[in-house]
Design an enzyme around this catalytic site. Structure first.
Site, PDB file in Angstrom:
ATOM      1  N   GLU A 187       0.808  -1.230   0.000  1.00  0.00           N
ATOM      2  CA  GLU A 187       0.000   0.000   0.000  1.00  0.00           C
ATOM      3  C   GLU A 187       0.838   1.276   0.000  1.00  0.00           C
ATOM      4  O   GLU A 187       0.579   2.188   0.781  1.00  0.00           O
ATOM      5  CB  GLU A 187      -0.985  -0.021   1.171  1.00  0.00           C
ATOM      6  CG  GLU A 187      -1.910  -1.234   1.091  1.00  0.00           C
ATOM      7  CD  GLU A 187      -2.824  -1.405   2.312  1.00  0.00           C
ATOM      8  OE1 GLU A 187      -2.810  -0.539   3.188  1.00  0.00           O
ATOM      9  OE2 GLU A 187      -3.534  -2.415   2.354  1.00  0.00           O
ATOM     10  N   ASN A 233       2.550  -4.790  -3.391  1.00  0.00           N
ATOM     11  CA  ASN A 233       1.149  -5.164  -3.152  1.00  0.00           C
ATOM     12  C   ASN A 233       0.304  -3.928  -2.841  1.00  0.00           C
ATOM     13  O   ASN A 233       0.737  -3.054  -2.103  1.00  0.00           O
ATOM     14  CB  ASN A 233       1.135  -6.118  -1.932  1.00  0.00           C
ATOM     15  CG  ASN A 233      -0.157  -6.856  -1.749  1.00  0.00           C
ATOM     16  OD1 ASN A 233      -0.693  -7.414  -2.709  1.00  0.00           O
ATOM     17  ND2 ASN A 233      -0.672  -6.884  -0.524  1.00  0.00           N
ATOM     18  N   HIS A 285      -9.899  -6.521  -2.841  1.00  0.00           N
ATOM     19  CA  HIS A 285     -11.020  -6.429  -1.895  1.00  0.00           C
ATOM     20  C   HIS A 285     -12.162  -5.755  -2.666  1.00  0.00           C
ATOM     21  O   HIS A 285     -12.288  -4.523  -2.666  1.00  0.00           O
ATOM     22  CB  HIS A 285     -10.631  -5.597  -0.663  1.00  0.00           C
ATOM     23  CG  HIS A 285      -9.547  -6.221   0.149  1.00  0.00           C
ATOM     24  ND1 HIS A 285      -9.737  -7.392   0.845  1.00  0.00           N
ATOM     25  CD2 HIS A 285      -8.266  -5.858   0.348  1.00  0.00           C
ATOM     26  CE1 HIS A 285      -8.611  -7.711   1.465  1.00  0.00           C
ATOM     27  NE2 HIS A 285      -7.705  -6.806   1.180  1.00  0.00           N
ATOM     28  N   GLU A 304      -5.402 -10.851  -1.920  1.00  0.00           N
ATOM     29  CA  GLU A 304      -6.271 -10.718  -0.730  1.00  0.00           C
ATOM     30  C   GLU A 304      -7.743 -10.734  -1.136  1.00  0.00           C
ATOM     31  O   GLU A 304      -8.540  -9.921  -0.675  1.00  0.00           O
ATOM     32  CB  GLU A 304      -5.952  -9.413   0.016  1.00  0.00           C
ATOM     33  CG  GLU A 304      -4.497  -9.274   0.416  1.00  0.00           C
ATOM     34  CD  GLU A 304      -4.214  -8.037   1.257  1.00  0.00           C
ATOM     35  OE1 GLU A 304      -5.160  -7.435   1.788  1.00  0.00           O
ATOM     36  OE2 GLU A 304      -3.037  -7.683   1.381  1.00  0.00           O
ATOM     37  N   ASP A 363     -11.565 -10.923  -1.659  1.00  0.00           N
ATOM     38  CA  ASP A 363     -12.876 -11.129  -1.043  1.00  0.00           C
ATOM     39  C   ASP A 363     -13.874 -10.240  -1.764  1.00  0.00           C
ATOM     40  O   ASP A 363     -13.487  -9.310  -2.468  1.00  0.00           O
ATOM     41  CB  ASP A 363     -12.902 -10.889   0.482  1.00  0.00           C
ATOM     42  CG  ASP A 363     -12.142  -9.668   0.935  1.00  0.00           C
ATOM     43  OD1 ASP A 363     -12.194  -8.640   0.242  1.00  0.00           O
ATOM     44  OD2 ASP A 363     -11.503  -9.720   2.002  1.00  0.00           O
TER      45      ASP A 363
HETATM   46  O1  G3I Z   1      -5.035  -8.936  18.496  1.00  0.00           O
HETATM   47  C1  G3I Z   1      -5.779  -7.839  19.039  1.00  0.00           C
HETATM   48  C2  G3I Z   1      -6.546  -8.265  20.247  1.00  0.00           C
HETATM   49  O2  G3I Z   1      -5.639  -8.643  21.255  1.00  0.00           O
HETATM   50  C3  G3I Z   1      -7.442  -7.114  20.715  1.00  0.00           C
HETATM   51  O3  G3I Z   1      -8.235  -7.522  21.765  1.00  0.00           O
HETATM   52  C4  G3I Z   1      -8.332  -6.653  19.565  1.00  0.00           C
HETATM   53  C5  G3I Z   1      -9.180  -5.432  19.953  1.00  0.00           C
HETATM   54  O4  G3I Z   1      -9.547  -4.691  18.804  1.00  0.00           O
HETATM   55  O5  G3I Z   1      -7.524  -6.295  18.482  1.00  0.00           O
HETATM   56  C6  G3I Z   1      -6.751  -7.356  17.977  1.00  0.00           C
HETATM   57  O6  G3I Z   1      -5.976  -6.910  16.903  1.00  0.00           O
HETATM   58  C7  G3I Z   1      -6.677  -6.673  15.715  1.00  0.00           C
HETATM   59  C8  G3I Z   1      -6.036  -7.552  14.631  1.00  0.00           C
HETATM   60  O7  G3I Z   1      -6.627  -7.268  13.381  1.00  0.00           O
HETATM   61  C9  G3I Z   1      -6.209  -9.033  14.914  1.00  0.00           C
HETATM   62  O8  G3I Z   1      -7.572  -9.374  14.901  1.00  0.00           O
HETATM   63  C10 G3I Z   1      -6.555  -5.225  15.334  1.00  0.00           C
HETATM   64  O9  G3I Z   1      -7.269  -4.424  16.260  1.00  0.00           O
HETATM   65  C11 G3I Z   1      -7.103  -4.993  13.935  1.00  0.00           C
HETATM   66  O10 G3I Z   1      -6.804  -3.660  13.545  1.00  0.00           O
HETATM   67  C12 G3I Z   1      -6.421  -5.937  12.972  1.00  0.00           C
HETATM   68  O11 G3I Z   1      -7.009  -5.755  11.704  1.00  0.00           O
HETATM   69  C13 G3I Z   1      -6.272  -6.276  10.638  1.00  0.00           C
HETATM   70  C14 G3I Z   1      -5.970  -5.166   9.641  1.00  0.00           C
HETATM   71  O12 G3I Z   1      -5.302  -5.707   8.515  1.00  0.00           O
HETATM   72  C15 G3I Z   1      -5.091  -4.105  10.258  1.00  0.00           C
HETATM   73  O13 G3I Z   1      -4.879  -3.066   9.350  1.00  0.00           O
HETATM   74  C16 G3I Z   1      -7.126  -7.333   9.960  1.00  0.00           C
HETATM   75  O14 G3I Z   1      -7.278  -8.452  10.832  1.00  0.00           O
HETATM   76  C17 G3I Z   1      -6.457  -7.804   8.665  1.00  0.00           C
HETATM   77  O15 G3I Z   1      -7.333  -8.627   7.950  1.00  0.00           O
HETATM   78  C18 G3I Z   1      -6.125  -6.589   7.811  1.00  0.00           C
HETATM   79  O16 G3I Z   1      -5.443  -7.053   6.660  1.00  0.00           O
HETATM   80  C19 G3I Z   1      -5.187  -6.051   5.671  1.00  0.00           C
HETATM   81  C20 G3I Z   1      -3.907  -6.451   4.953  1.00  0.00           C
HETATM   82  O17 G3I Z   1      -2.872  -6.649   5.873  1.00  0.00           O
HETATM   83  C21 G3I Z   1      -3.521  -5.409   3.910  1.00  0.00           C
HETATM   84  N1  G3I Z   1      -4.609  -5.166   3.011  1.00  0.00           N
HETATM   85  C22 G3I Z   1      -5.881  -4.862   3.595  1.00  0.00           C
HETATM   86  C23 G3I Z   1      -6.284  -5.948   4.599  1.00  0.00           C
HETATM   87  C24 G3I Z   1      -7.666  -5.711   5.156  1.00  0.00           C
HETATM   88  O18 G3I Z   1      -7.719  -4.519   5.882  1.00  0.00           O
END
Ligand code: G3I
Length: 404
Positions: free
Chosen positions: A193, A242, A278, A311, A313
């Site tokens: 990004e 990416n 996405h 990625e 979906d």
């Molecule tokens: O692990 C913590 C947990 O301990 C806590 O209780 C909880 C409370 O919100 O948060 C958890 O972490 C979260 C993490 O995902 C794991 O679930 C984060 O808040 C959350 O921000 C994070 O989101 C991820 C996101 O990237 C962050 O930008 C998504 O799972 C993940 O699917 C997403 O993936 C991105 C790719 O890397 C890049 N392209 C876009 C894609 C979708 O946004």
């Protein structure tokens, strides 16, 4: 067409601090990894009857990996709890359906190096052992990103860190991470990004701190340095740039195309472009086709250049939509149709030697990042409880029809 991939099994130093249940049975692991690639001499087993199995982990279920093996790998983003136990349905489903894998969050900089010099490879080690055990081609996501990257990379005693210090830290992060999995992680999303939604480069600490460090008039320097570091750490790994929106935002795609072309012409070791993909039910397939094909021209610079879907979906909501709706028969039909058109395009691109990997961002509807606590989503081919969706059967039937 049979695609051949660099084997990810064996070689490299062993990440031996893993503690999960997958550590035993290395013989099985080696055997499975070695037999993961299709052999031209193999006798094909009859494909399972569609509808005979209800769940995607069952022995007599069809397999996306198997159905598309003549065209491209089919993969998913996974999380460590999903592969902790070989007895779980989730483990079996991943093993059955996918032949390329990436970690959804656990290989990002904040997970790998939360504090300077303090590397945590526990989950990545387990992921690599699991992936090798089931014979999957492994991906690393991601080395350089503006998000999920700790601030310490960019500060020095409370002040903005110099370009030299930021580049040194970036180099250390990439070298340490990539060399640990040399010969085992096949593809890296080196930078993620880096392009802005309105054209140009995305504003980020990386861009701000490093800027035009070499004084050549462009600000690609942190991107270039990242690719050179990754290439040096594992000369055989495939290195990807990416981004999201490249498939539908033509302005962004044009910017990215020109920047990548210029960097490749300068010798920067970029092996491919990752389309995150996405998308949503409203996505225009003609725009996707046009934008993906534009990047094909980069093959003139590097004949091994590929585009990848990294990625995938398909949300039932548009980005600006706040309402909640039922995933009713009309939307199911719409999704089925768009997934078919999309996979027709992927097959076409694979037949042109442009695409060999399609990765979903999650394993099923129930596991997608697109679900909100008050608004479920249905973006994948596999539904909740790992039930098959109509969209799944639609793309499998398409694959079968293309092979006849
Ligand atoms: O692990 C913590 C947990 O301990 C806590 O209780 C909880 C409370 O919100 O948060 C958890 O972490 C979260 C993490 O995902 C794991 O679930 C984060 O808040 C959350 O921000 C994070 O989101 C991820 C996101 O990237 C962050 O930008 C998504 O799972 C993940 O699917 C997403 O993936 C991105 C790719 O890397 C890049 N392209 C876009 C894609 C979708 O946004």
């Amino acid at each position: 067409m049979i695609i051949s991939f660099v084997s990810c099994s064996g070689g490299g130093e062993s990440p031996d601090n893993a503690t999960d249940t997958d550590t035993a049975d290395t013989t099985e692991a080696a055997t499975e990894a070695q037999t993961a690639e299709p052999l031209e001499t193999e006798t094909e087993a009859p494909l399972p009857e569609l509808g005979a199995a209800e769940f995607a982990y069952e022995d007599n279920a069809p397999s996306l990996a198997e159905e598309f093996k003549d065209f491209f790998l089919v993969g998913a983003a996974v999380n460590p709890d999903q592969f902790a136990s070989p007895k779980s349905d989730t483990y079996k489903m991943i093993k059955k359906q996918f032949n390329t894998l990436v970690l959804e969050n656990a290989s990002k900089p904040d997970a790998v190096q939360p504090r300077e010099g303090s590397f945590n490879f526990d989950v990545m080690d387990r992921f690599v052992r699991f992936g090798e055990k089931i014979g999957a081609v492994l991906r690393g996501h991601t080395l350089v990103w503006h998000s999920q990257c700790p601030d310490w990379f960019f500060f020095d005693k409370g002040e903005a860190a110099s370009a030299e210090l930021v580049l040194l830290r970036m180099n250390t992060h990439i070298t340490t991470t990539v060399s640990r999995y040399k010969g085992r992680i096949h593809t890296w999303d080196v930078v993620n990004e880096v392009f802005g939604d309105g054209g140009g480069l995305r504003d980020s600490y990386w861009l701000e701190r490093v800027g035009d460090h070499d004084g050549d008039g462009d600000k690609y320097d942190f991107i270039e340095a990242a690719f050179y570091a990754a290439r040096a750490a594992d000369p055989d790994a495939r290195l990807i740039i990416n981004d999201y929106g490249l498939e539908t935002n033509t302005n962004k795609a044009n910017t990215a195309y020109r920047a990548i072309r210029d960097m490749m012409k300068d010798g920067v070791p970029i092996d491919g472009v990752g389309f995150q993909m996405h998308i949503s039910l409203g996505t225009n397939i003609n725009t996707v086709r046009q934008n993906m094909k534009m990047f094909a021209k980069l093959k003139d610079i590097n004949p091994d250049f590929k585009i990848e879907v990294t990625e995938l979906d398909m949300s039932i909501y548009e980005w600006n939509e706040n309402s909640t709706k039922e995933f009713d028969a009309t939307l199911q039909k719409k999704q089925k149709r768009l997934y078919r058109e999309l996979f027709e395009l992927f097959i076409e691109l694979s037949e042109e030697g442009l695409l060999d990997s399609v990765v979903f961002w999650g394993i099923s509807d129930g596991n997608s990042w697109l679900n909100k606590s008050d608004r479920p989503n249905y973006p994948m081919l596999i539904g909740r409880e790992f039930r098959f969706k109509d969209s799944y059967f639609e793309v499998v039937e398409l694959a079968r029809s293309k092979k006849q």
